[in-house]
Design a protein around this motif. Structure first.
Motif, PDB file in Angstrom:
ATOM      1  N   GLY A 147       1.040  -1.256  -0.189  1.00 17.85           N
ATOM      2  CA  GLY A 147       0.010   0.008  -0.148  1.00 17.85           C
ATOM      3  C   GLY A 147       0.735   1.278  -0.066  1.00 17.85           C
ATOM      4  O   GLY A 147       1.930   1.161   0.245  1.00 17.85           O
ATOM      5  N   PRO A 148       0.212   2.424  -0.167  1.00 13.36           N
ATOM      6  CA  PRO A 148       0.958   3.538  -0.487  1.00 13.36           C
ATOM      7  C   PRO A 148       1.745   4.106   0.686  1.00 13.36           C
ATOM      8  O   PRO A 148       1.520   3.929   1.982  1.00 13.36           O
ATOM      9  N   ASP A 163      -3.422  -4.830   2.724  1.00 11.27           N
ATOM     10  CA  ASP A 163      -3.191  -3.439   2.475  1.00 11.27           C
ATOM     11  C   ASP A 163      -3.069  -2.523   3.602  1.00 11.27           C
ATOM     12  O   ASP A 163      -4.069  -2.957   4.671  1.00 11.27           O
ATOM     13  N   ARG A 205      -3.713   0.281   4.650  1.00 10.25           N
ATOM     14  CA  ARG A 205      -5.124   1.020   5.106  1.00 10.25           C
ATOM     15  C   ARG A 205      -6.052   0.337   5.777  1.00 10.25           C
ATOM     16  O   ARG A 205      -6.803   0.746   6.505  1.00 10.25           O
ATOM     17  N   THR A 264      -9.079  -4.288   0.533  1.00 12.16           N
ATOM     18  CA  THR A 264      -8.682  -3.669  -0.744  1.00 12.16           C
ATOM     19  C   THR A 264      -8.167  -4.829  -1.578  1.00 12.16           C
ATOM     20  O   THR A 264      -7.455  -5.644  -1.245  1.00 12.16           O
ATOM     21  N   LYS A 272      -5.503  -2.646  -6.725  1.00  8.60           N
ATOM     22  CA  LYS A 272      -5.607  -1.009  -6.141  1.00  8.60           C
ATOM     23  C   LYS A 272      -4.459  -0.779  -5.270  1.00  8.60           C
ATOM     24  O   LYS A 272      -3.711   0.229  -5.316  1.00  8.60           O
ATOM     25  N   SER A 273      -3.957  -1.775  -4.345  1.00 10.73           N
ATOM     26  CA  SER A 273      -2.988  -1.613  -3.246  1.00 10.73           C
ATOM     27  C   SER A 273      -1.688  -1.296  -4.339  1.00 10.73           C
ATOM     28  O   SER A 273      -0.925  -0.351  -3.753  1.00 10.73           O
ATOM     29  N   ASP A 321      -1.591   2.043  -6.044  1.00 10.71           N
ATOM     30  CA  ASP A 321      -1.682   3.180  -5.227  1.00 10.71           C
ATOM     31  C   ASP A 321      -0.106   3.142  -4.695  1.00 10.71           C
ATOM     32  O   ASP A 321       0.299   4.359  -4.503  1.00 10.71           O
ATOM     33  N   LYS A 375       2.155   4.504  -7.372  1.00 10.87           N
ATOM     34  CA  LYS A 375       2.131   6.008  -7.513  1.00 10.87           C
ATOM     35  C   LYS A 375       2.650   6.731  -6.281  1.00 10.87           C
ATOM     36  O   LYS A 375       3.345   7.881  -6.637  1.00 10.87           O
ATOM     37  N   SER A 376       2.730   6.321  -5.276  1.00 20.17           N
ATOM     38  CA  SER A 376       3.358   6.819  -4.046  1.00 20.17           C
ATOM     39  C   SER A 376       4.964   6.908  -4.167  1.00 20.17           C
ATOM     40  O   SER A 376       5.691   7.746  -3.770  1.00 20.17           O
TER      41      SER A 376
END
Length: 343
Positions: free
Chosen positions: A200-201, A241, A243, A325, A329-330, A333, A336-337
């Motif tokens: 995750g991010p 994830d 989050r 999640t 998606k995990s 994201d 991207k981070s």
């Protein structure tokens, strides 16, 4: 809304927990190792007043009495203990890994009992490492891991290598927490969180490409071209994830039924090969850095997912009401981070 002490506030998981706590309206005091870390977090929450977010410095969590002063917060109701040593750059397994983990965990429980009588709920970040039987490996399809499982690792095995040392530190620390509650009968309950790999991010104001949690390092290595010739073995084939894990920590102080329970927090299976393909699909700009489509390694063992150990995450779903999640998606994201900090 509760007044909450969050330890290890600049860590990967804790940074996300802080987000959730504030979002849910709680007031937070978080421990950090330095004023510099406190300032970085402060800057990220410019509109949050000191009454909602404050800091206390705890330089070394493994020191006797490290948390004695930190828990002296008027009206403190809950403690989320995420601070723990985790790194494989170890010279002395007992001194560098096991002692700090055990002393850090029992130390905060002693401090709460002695100096914070208003605390009713304590949540401790443990790990799948305290559940896993490493000697069985991933190809153990007849077994279903759940909160009932404990890692049978011994101190003799702990000193054989850093991975064993890490698993032992998490196992012994969590066992010490449950023993403390059983023997000392404090007026608080505990809940323990046992995640496997955490994707995750990253939180950009606290992390650089060089200072990532161990799980996210593998994704950094994929997108920076470090493993183009062969995809490394996946190792632990289950994940969560960050989050969802953060939300689980917060729900554990909010949901009465979470008291006195372990939580095995996983979204399900993944392989390194799947992660590489998710990156390839969503980020064509990394194509030249990624292992090629025909590169070997990183897949599931023979028999695919059916050949792996099973997992039971029903307690997390039923008690904490977590909806997990999806892997894509995990990873998207996360990439991207990482991109935002220069990957």
């Amino acid at each position: 809304m509760a007044k909450v002490l969050l330890t290890g506030g600049s860590g990967f998981i804790a940074a996300h927990i802080l987000d959730v706590l504030l979002d849910h309206g709680h007031s937070v005091v978080t421990t950090v190792r330095s004023e510099e870390k406190a300032n970085k977090i402060r800057e990220a929450y410019p509109d949050t007043p000191e009454s909602k977010l404050d800091f206390v410095i705890v330089e070394d969590i493994a020191k006797e009495g490290a948390f004695d002063e930190a828990v002296k917060v008027e009206g403190l109701e809950a403690v989320l203990h995420t601070a723990s040593p985790f790194h494989f750059n170890v010279t002395d397994t007992q001194k560098d890994l096991i002692d700090p983990a055990v002393i850090g965990t029992t130390g905060i429980l002693k401090a709460i009992k002695k100096n914070a009588p208003s605390v009713k709920r304590v949540v401790i970040t443990s790990s799948f490492a305290s559940i896993l039987t490493a000697s069985k490996g991933p190809s153990w399809p007849e077994h279903t891991y759940s909160e009932l499982d404990w890692n049978p690792v011994t101190m003799e095995e702990a000193v054989q290598n850093p991975a064993n040392g890490y698993r032992t530190s998490k196992t012994f620390a969590e066992k010490a927490a449950w023993e403390f509650v059983k023997n000392e009968k404090p007026n608080f309950t505990i809940s323990t969180m046992c995640p496997p790999l955490v994707f995750g991010p990253i939180v950009h104001y606290l992390n650089s490409l060089d200072a990532l949690n161990t799980s996210n390092q593998r994704v950094r290595n994929f997108i920076t071209g470090q493993v183009r010739e062969e995809i490394p073995d996946t190792g632990t084939f289950i994940w969560v994830d960050v989050r969802d894990l953060a939300l689980a920590h917060v729900k554990a102080i909010e949901v009465p039924e979470a008291a006195d329970k372990r939580f095995f927090i996983t979204a399900g299976y993944f392989s390194n090969k799947e992660v590489v393909e998710i990156i390839r699909k969503n980020f064509p700009e990394y194509e030249k850095k990624l292992p090629g489509k025909d590169v070997k390694g990183g897949g599931y063992p023979e028999g695919g997912q059916a050949g792996l150990y099973k997992y039971d995450n029903s307690r997390v779903k039923n008690v904490l009401r977590i909806e997990f999640t999806p892997l894509e998606k995990s990873i998207v994201d996360l990439v991207k981070s990482l991109n935002a900090v220069g990957a």
